[in-house]
Design a protein around this motif. Structure first.
Motif: not given
Length: 393
Positions: A125-137
């Motif tokens: 669960q991603w709670y912001s567009e910001g944390i979603y930028q680190f999806k691949e990590w």
């Protein structure tokens, strides 16, 4: 890396290692981009912490490290996720439970990121567009581990505050839903591909077990705001002579029937009612219905055509309505997941409801989050769950 100056009256917070970055705590937030890595400094330029920008209702980002020489990279994310997994070793080995939380946001060192495990499936669960930028990590860690059936995701962010309802599948082999998971030997049907909710709230695991093992035997249990009937299932398996589940959502009836069915419980012997909970209270009073146990687990905020419910304001009213229909020596399981106040204030709300009805009670048991929901002691709002088991005198 962009440096952000922290206002003097917030410097102490970060020196005390508070992980949440509030918009009002720093200067120049207008020039920031989602996912941008930032360094926090005091007004004199002294290092306070490093984190990322991720706007959500709690704040504008999270600190990921308070060590000046530690880079924010995939290695840091991997370290935090593997540490979290190692802390949950006993859960993976539990033969009676195969659904639990393996990463709990700031409690495990990355605010805005939640990961749950459902019998071989991971849900991120991603709670912001910001944390979603680190999806691949994040995904790279699970690729290295390799031991999963599939990964699903929930994007819990949107400019309008609504869930982004697109394809939740990420990788692996698509599941055939529902999958049946176990919790303390009880079965629950979950859907990982059907919007924000999967069918069960894992944070209530200990409370459901207590209801089954201690409070349900030979009782008539009323489960309000029942969602998919998870508490009703626990009560029925604990020997309740009857359960009544009440929820306003039309789909709750079919979902509750399904949860009873996957446990071999005859749902036709139970009452499943689609109705506003406050309307049901009035109905029960008119019909002189009485219950041995009443479960109160409302959402923090709910709106129907007739009324708006806010836990912080309306919980005493909920208690008063419950007192009217519970047996004189009956029990109320009062619960809230509202993070804006603590257990002390919650107990004050409960007490206000009882005093208004001129009734007395004893507190039998209390619950907070289960062990897999790690909490950061520097961020008290993260310990959001408050449950109090009450017995009327």
């Amino acid at each position: 890396m962009k440096k952000l100056k922290v206002k003097q009256n917030y410097v102490k917070n970060f020196k005390n290692q508070t992980p949440l970055i509030l918009s009002e705590a720093v200067d120049n937030t207008k020039q920031l981009n989602e996912g941008e890595i930032i360094e926090l400094v005091d007004p004199r330029g002294g290092f306070l912490g490093k984190g990322y920008v991720g706007f959500q209702n709690k704040g504008m980002g999270w600190v990921l490290t308070f060590k000046e020489n530690q880079p924010i990279d995939q290695v840091l994310f991997k370290q935090k996720i593997l540490t979290a997994l190692n802390k949950r070793t006993s859960y993976y080995q539990d033969e009676m439970t195969n659904a639990f939380r393996i990463f709990n946001g700031e409690g495990d060192g990355i605010g805005g990121l939640i990961i749950d495990y459902f019998d071989g499936y991971y849900v991120i669960q991603w709670y912001s567009e910001g944390i979603y930028q680190f999806k691949e990590w994040v995904l790279e860690v699970f690729e290295e581990l390799g031991d999963y059936r599939a990964i699903y995701e929930k994007k819990r962010f949107d400019t309008k505050g609504k869930y982004i309802n697109d394809d939740d599948f990420v990788r692996g082999e698509r599941g055939e839903f529902p999958i049946i998971v176990q919790e303390n030997g009880m079965n629950y049907a979950v859907y990982l591909n059907d919007g924000a909710m999967v069918g069960i709230f894992l944070d209530q695991r200990d409370v459901r077990k207590a209801l089954r093992d201690k409070y349900a035997w030979d009782k008539h249990v009323l489960n309000t705001f029942s969602y998919t009937g998870a508490f009703s299932v626990a009560a029925a398996l604990g020997g309740a002579n009857k359960t009544t589940s009440v929820d306003l959502a039309k789909r709750s009836k079919a979902k509750t029937i399904e949860q009873f069915s996957v446990n071999g419980i005859d749902f036709e012997q139970q009452d499943i009612i689609v109705m506003d909970v406050f309307d049901y209270f009035n109905y029960a009073k008119r019909k002189n219905l009485r219950f041995d146990v009443v479960v109160l687990d409302p959402p923090s905020f709910a709106r129907s055509k007739k009324r708006t419910f806010r836990t912080a304001k309306d919980y005493p009213e909920l208690i008063k309505n419950s007192i009217d229909i519970v047996e004189k020596d009956g029990m109320i399981i009062a619960s809230t997941n509202t993070a804006s106040f603590g257990m002390k204030k919650f107990k004050e709300m409960i007490d206000r409801g009882f005093k208004d009805k001129n009734k007395k009670y004893t507190i039998v048991e209390e619950f907070t989050l289960p062990g897999d929901f790690m909490v950061n002691n520097r961020y008290k709002q993260g310990d959001y769950l408050k449950v109090v088991v009450l017995q009327l005198k």
